[in-house]
Design an enzyme around this catalytic site. Structure first.
Site, mmCIF file in Angstrom:
data_model
loop_
_atom_site.group_PDB
_atom_site.id
_atom_site.type_symbol
_atom_site.label_atom_id
_atom_site.label_comp_id
_atom_site.label_asym_id
_atom_site.label_seq_id
_atom_site.Cartn_x
_atom_site.Cartn_y
_atom_site.Cartn_z
ATOM 1 N N SER A 1 52.373 16.183 -27.517
ATOM 2 C CA SER A 1 52.003 16.610 -28.757
ATOM 3 C C SER A 1 51.085 17.618 -28.976
ATOM 4 O O SER A 1 50.055 17.597 -28.062
ATOM 5 C CB SER A 1 51.441 15.235 -29.783
ATOM 6 O OG SER A 1 50.882 15.492 -30.745
ATOM 7 N N LYS B 1 52.421 19.394 -35.000
ATOM 8 C CA LYS B 1 51.815 18.832 -36.169
ATOM 9 C C LYS B 1 52.074 19.692 -37.240
ATOM 10 O O LYS B 1 51.998 21.178 -37.048
ATOM 11 C CB LYS B 1 50.386 18.622 -36.176
ATOM 12 C CG LYS B 1 49.927 17.751 -35.021
ATOM 13 C CD LYS B 1 50.157 16.365 -35.270
ATOM 14 C CE LYS B 1 49.565 15.391 -34.369
ATOM 15 N NZ LYS B 1 49.613 14.063 -34.591
ATOM 16 N N GLY C 1 50.816 8.374 -29.218
ATOM 17 C CA GLY C 1 49.606 8.570 -28.214
ATOM 18 C C GLY C 1 48.478 8.735 -29.417
ATOM 19 O O GLY C 1 48.589 8.997 -30.607
ATOM 20 N N ASP D 1 54.553 5.882 -38.718
ATOM 21 C CA ASP D 1 53.448 5.548 -37.701
ATOM 22 C C ASP D 1 52.447 4.920 -38.560
ATOM 23 O O ASP D 1 52.452 3.440 -38.217
ATOM 24 C CB ASP D 1 52.861 7.151 -37.380
ATOM 25 C CG ASP D 1 51.734 6.926 -36.498
ATOM 26 O OD1 ASP D 1 51.422 5.912 -36.274
ATOM 27 O OD2 ASP D 1 51.267 7.912 -36.012
ATOM 28 N N GLU E 1 57.789 12.614 -38.610
ATOM 29 C CA GLU E 1 56.810 11.400 -38.484
ATOM 30 C C GLU E 1 56.044 11.319 -39.620
ATOM 31 O O GLU E 1 55.258 12.286 -40.053
ATOM 32 C CB GLU E 1 56.194 11.433 -37.089
ATOM 33 C CG GLU E 1 55.244 10.252 -36.875
ATOM 34 C CD GLU E 1 54.647 10.211 -35.393
ATOM 35 O OE1 GLU E 1 54.196 9.228 -34.958
ATOM 36 O OE2 GLU E 1 54.655 11.313 -34.656
ATOM 37 N N LYS F 1 56.423 17.602 -29.640
ATOM 38 C CA LYS F 1 56.001 17.229 -31.064
ATOM 39 C C LYS F 1 55.041 18.204 -31.744
ATOM 40 O O LYS F 1 54.081 18.568 -30.851
ATOM 41 C CB LYS F 1 55.490 15.686 -31.290
ATOM 42 C CG LYS F 1 55.121 15.311 -32.703
ATOM 43 C CD LYS F 1 54.804 13.847 -32.734
ATOM 44 C CE LYS F 1 53.086 13.547 -32.158
ATOM 45 N NZ LYS F 1 52.824 12.148 -32.495
#
Length: 373
Positions: free
Chosen positions: A138, A165, A292, A240, A215, A163
């Site tokens: 991430s 953000k 995580g 999530d 997500e 991943k």
């Protein structure tokens, strides 16, 4: 096998990140860790980790509220009677509303202790089957040149999925540039609830980039609007923050609010509930993966053990310790080899807590003893 927990020790650590980690919520330079040590009548020790942050930006919990709930409610409940199996704690703690990260921290220490008492690895105690776990990475929000460089480094290190953000104003254009540089990389984006249905056109635009998933695009407590959004997207939605329990997962599946679920131990209240959600998703053919929380070594070890369950079919967010810390507080540190973590066969979590590294970071600690009569 009944376990009498005689002592619980709480330690607040401050971990300095190797580089700032930025999401739609803000930027972190340090990470608080609540380390939980449970000691039985024979002196055997189990370890858990509280994953709440210093501010309530991910869930309503913080390190301070977690400490409070443990000290005044959960530890006294644990001391009331022996534990025959860690699964019992879910019901024992049920009189306490939510506070899932606090529950998970204490339950995790008991699971580690239980596995050691059974002379098993935590993975085996949970029913895990895998000898290795595939992992992704991430990457927080950062200037695009830095992002591309970090992705190149991660892929060279063998990570199986990336991943990134996103947030409004930092989404479609960024994904377009990333895809131009890495057209075939398994890629997903994480919005951390930064959007609403008013942004549906922008979210639909992401369909052009063959993402593994988006997500948690909408509100943290939402399941209904995610169902409306998923019906208009080709890209799978992964939930999530919306999934805090088995019941949440059950409703999301029934409403078709998502096609993938991210399971985080702390968010759902512990390993027992995480297993229940895993089994539910397996029954309904909903892929799951282990998310995580910028954990320290103990929390990372628990996530690795969970991800050995058979239905974890997507790479986990359990990057190597060195990705975040100059030195973790476990031995050996978590390492990644060609995108895989080899699962420890040692007892319990499979890693030793390095007390020298712990003490170097301790802000405060407190010992709680069971009254024997």
């Amino acid at each position: 096998m009944d376990v009498h927990i005689d002592t619980v020790i709480l330690r607040h650590l401050e971990m300095e990140l190797k580089s700032p980690f930025t999401t739609s919520f803000g930027t972190m330079k340090t990470r608080p860790v609540l380390l939980v040590e449970a000691i039985d009548e024979n002196g055997e020790r189990g370890w858990g980790e509280g994953v709440a942050f210093s501010a309530p930006w991910y869930t309503e919990e913080t390190l301070e509220t977690t400490w409070h709930m443990l000290e005044h409610f959960l530890i006294p409940l644990l001391f009331q009677e022996p534990v025959y199996h860690p699964d019992e704690l879910h019901a024992r703690f049920s009189m306490i509303r939510r506070n899932y990260m606090a529950k998970a921290a204490l339950e995790g220490a008991v699971w580690d202790l239980f596995a050691k008492r059974r002379r098993m690895s935590l993975s085996a105690a949970l029913g895990g089957e895998k000898q290795e776990v595939e992992v992704g990475i991430s990457i927080g929000i950062q200037p695009i040149t830095n992002l591309l460089k970090r992705m190149e480094q991660a892929l060279a290190e063998g990570y199986r999925r990336v991943k990134i953000k996103i947030k409004p104003g930092w989404d479609v254009d960024v994904v377009r540039v990333v895809r131009q540089h890495f057209p075939n990389v398994p890629l997903m984006v994480d919005a951390n609830s930064a959007y609403s249905l008013h942004d549906i056109d922008r979210l639909q635009a992401l369909d052009d980039y063959e993402l593994l998933m988006i997500e948690q695009p909408l509100a943290v407590d939402d399941i209904v609007d995610h169902a409306k959004l998923q019906a208009k997207l080709n890209t799978p939605i992964c939930l999530d923050e919306s999934i805090c329990s088995y019941e949440d997962a059950k409703k999301a599946i029934e409403l078709q609010s998502c096609r993938i679920i991210n399971i985080k131990i702390g968010r759902v209240g512990g390993l027992t509930e995480a297993k229940r959600i895993h089994d539910l998703c397996q029954k309904h053919h909903i892929p799951v993966w282990c998310g995580g929380m910028l954990e320290g070594g103990v929390g990372r070890a628990h996530s690795i053990a969970l991800a050995t369950l058979p239905h974890f079919s997507l790479p986990s967010d359990t990057a190597a310790s060195a990705n975040y810390w100059d030195r973790d507080f476990i031995d050996p540190e978590v390492t990644v080899h060609h995108g895989r973590i080899f699962v420890s066969k040692q007892l319990g979590i499979g890693y030793e807590v390095n007390m020298k590294e712990v003490e170097r970071r301790v802000v405060r600690s407190k010992v709680y003893n069971r009254m024997k009569g």
